[in-house]
Design a protein around this motif. Sequence first.
Motif, PDB file in Angstrom:
ATOM      1  N   PRO A  43       0.818  -1.226   0.000  1.00 33.68           N
ATOM      2  CA  PRO A  43       0.000   0.000   0.000  1.00 33.68           C
ATOM      3  C   PRO A  43       0.848   1.270   0.000  1.00 33.68           C
ATOM      4  O   PRO A  43       0.538   2.211  -0.735  1.00 33.68           O
ATOM      5  CB  PRO A  43      -0.809  -0.112   1.299  1.00 33.68           C
ATOM      6  N   ALA A  70      -4.882  -5.457  -7.129  1.00 33.77           N
ATOM      7  CA  ALA A  70      -5.066  -5.472  -5.672  1.00 33.77           C
ATOM      8  C   ALA A  70      -6.100  -6.505  -5.266  1.00 33.77           C
ATOM      9  O   ALA A  70      -7.004  -6.835  -6.040  1.00 33.77           O
ATOM     10  CB  ALA A  70      -5.503  -4.090  -5.203  1.00 33.77           C
ATOM     11  N   CYS A  74      -7.458  -5.774   0.471  1.00 31.81           N
ATOM     12  CA  CYS A  74      -6.575  -4.613   0.537  1.00 31.81           C
ATOM     13  C   CYS A  74      -7.341  -3.347   0.179  1.00 31.81           C
ATOM     14  O   CYS A  74      -7.158  -2.295   0.805  1.00 31.81           O
ATOM     15  CB  CYS A  74      -5.381  -4.823  -0.389  1.00 31.81           C
ATOM     16  N   LYS A  77      -9.368  -2.073   2.946  1.00 38.94           N
ATOM     17  CA  LYS A  77      -8.537  -1.456   3.989  1.00 38.94           C
ATOM     18  C   LYS A  77      -7.987  -0.102   3.532  1.00 38.94           C
ATOM     19  O   LYS A  77      -7.745   0.774   4.350  1.00 38.94           O
ATOM     20  CB  LYS A  77      -7.358  -2.402   4.288  1.00 38.94           C
ATOM     21  N   HIS A  78      -7.748   0.031   2.233  1.00 42.70           N
ATOM     22  CA  HIS A  78      -7.152   1.277   1.723  1.00 42.70           C
ATOM     23  C   HIS A  78      -7.989   1.828   0.568  1.00 42.70           C
ATOM     24  O   HIS A  78      -7.510   1.899  -0.571  1.00 42.70           O
ATOM     25  CB  HIS A  78      -5.720   1.023   1.235  1.00 42.70           C
ATOM     26  N   GLU A  99      -5.660 -13.461  -3.911  1.00 44.30           N
ATOM     27  CA  GLU A  99      -4.385 -13.530  -3.191  1.00 44.30           C
ATOM     28  C   GLU A  99      -3.399 -14.442  -3.933  1.00 44.30           C
ATOM     29  O   GLU A  99      -2.208 -14.162  -4.008  1.00 44.30           O
ATOM     30  CB  GLU A  99      -4.594 -14.076  -1.763  1.00 44.30           C
ATOM     31  N   GLN A 112       1.675  -8.056  -0.108  1.00 44.33           N
ATOM     32  CA  GLN A 112       0.955  -7.056   0.681  1.00 44.33           C
ATOM     33  C   GLN A 112      -0.357  -6.618   0.051  1.00 44.33           C
ATOM     34  O   GLN A 112      -0.856  -5.554   0.334  1.00 44.33           O
ATOM     35  CB  GLN A 112       1.856  -5.844   0.904  1.00 44.33           C
ATOM     36  N   GLY A 113      -0.899  -7.471  -0.829  1.00 48.09           N
ATOM     37  CA  GLY A 113      -2.257  -7.213  -1.303  1.00 48.09           C
ATOM     38  C   GLY A 113      -2.404  -6.243  -2.462  1.00 48.09           C
ATOM     39  O   GLY A 113      -3.496  -6.093  -2.995  1.00 48.09           O
TER      40      GLY A 113
END
Lengths: 305, 305
Positions: A43, A70, A74, A77-78, A99, A112-113
């Motif tokens: 991210p 992505a 993720c 979350k972002h 994933e 890290q997604g």
Amino acid sequence: MTESGRPPADAMTNPRADRVRDVAKLAGRPVRLRRGQFLAEGPQAVGEALRAHRDALTAGGSELVTEVYASLECLKKHPQLLELAEDPVCRLHMRVASELVLEAMTDTVTPQGILAVCNFVDVPLDQVLAGKPKLIAVLCQVRDPGNAGTVLRAADAAGADAVVFTASSVDIYNPKAVRSTVGSLFHLPVVTGVEVGDLVRQCKAAGMMVLAADGYGHLNLDDLQDESAARGFDQEVPESQCELEKPTVWLFGNEARGLSEEELMEADHRVAVPVYGSAESLNLATAATVCLYATARSQQRDGRQ
Amino acid sequence: MTESGRPPADAMTNPRADRVRDVAKLAGRPVRLRRGQFLAEGPQAVGEALRAHRDALTAGGSELVTEVYASLECLKKHPQLLELAEDPVCRLHMRVASELVLEAMTDTVTPQGILAVCNFVDVPLDQVLAGKPKLIAVLCQVRDPGNAGTVLRAADAAGADAVVFTASSVDIYNPKAVRSTVGSLFHLPVVTGVEVGDLVRQCKAAGMMVLAADGYGHLNLDDLQDESAARGFDQEVPESQCELEKPTVWLFGNEARGLSEEELMEADHRVAVPVYGSAESLNLATAATVCLYATARSQQRDGRQ
């Protein structure tokens, strides 16, 4: 993305798809060089890449990011990353990927997604010198990607105007190097693939002082800092050819061997970070940070006066 | 060793021997804790361990190194290590071992031909404070063994009097941490397993100032350095409660999160390393080095006056 939070119809789920393999190939240097592209992962790095992409397009430059992948998790979350990628300036369609697909795309043990395929960001040395730089860090024969990235990050923190990786240094687009920069690769100009001799000649012609970081150097960095501080207080100091306030190029060498004799010969002065205890030396990244901050401090003080 | 250069009769060649397994078990923390022992690997670290062992015995202390294993090749390259180990003070019988045996003893991908089993070197905090220390580095909740070792090495270079690893930090006897210290683990006192609150209380009682390295700190390290320099030139500076020349304890926090709120509360002052560029921060080891060198420089200058 669908509003229900379910994967959109074009979500990528096949880790063996051609597109996935194409992205994964960027782990190899020859492919990176041929395509002029590299991977930014996670991210933070992707966020910095997207901001740099937007700034470049806003300034009429060319695109920096070409693809973003992505996981749904993720993006939840972002959400600001999705917004940024798909805003009217960036115009990137962020692809949702499973994933497994993201894992297949990178060499990271713990993906890290999110990842972005980016165009090379390096610029010619001329362009850097045209901006009248005051502080440049040069890495010669540095081998470890993590060290290269950490020094770039430290140079960014110290406010350096550019970082140069000579032809004999590790590839800054190596995934581990990119990760170690924690986004700084997108913050300041980077020059790659130059020869030290050419570089030094051009920097000297531009009026810059060239310092070699050298454990056996005849000048002591702390003495130079004291002299610089003394000048700041209008104290009498012996005239020095090595004033830290001057526009400066720092040369840093290989992790184990330091700078070669040829590289040392190119410098105006050889400067040692003093060792007050029993350690033989500092490691590359910590020594470089101390040097870059010493110059930054002297120049900042000088700039305030 | 035999003069012919052939392996001596007691050379170890069976990687499955009990002694080999016993050494290999030191890769695990519970075994290290139970035995109070750890591994030093490679010519440089083993050399430093042997010198520290000799110094300790010479001073009437107890032994530091209990066993040394090396390949014939390594001993040919570094004959001084054999001499040192078997000298009349050290009295260690260096065992020759095959490369396979040495590989089986460590977790390193590229074993360096020699390793030593060492007794723990840490000392109680009381002992450090009795020596009237001027500079102590404290690592709180540091997770990465490489970072822990690099900070220890930097503290050694800055002439620190001790390094403290709090109970919540990574084990400094972890093989990767030991390797990253490049011998510094044997140069200065190390304290392990203390609680931050207890530590700070004792250091303050001993007259030391406690500084927290904190990116959001209200004090700027460069301002403090400027003030310290100004005092050195007898310039008028506003009175400061945070004079870098004072005996100082630096607290450094976790790689990702920094110091916790509770840890920050323990400090007399929170100090930020200024960021002049666009980087969000420095990494732990580089930030710690800048802080420790700032104190070392101020104290050195003060000591000269």
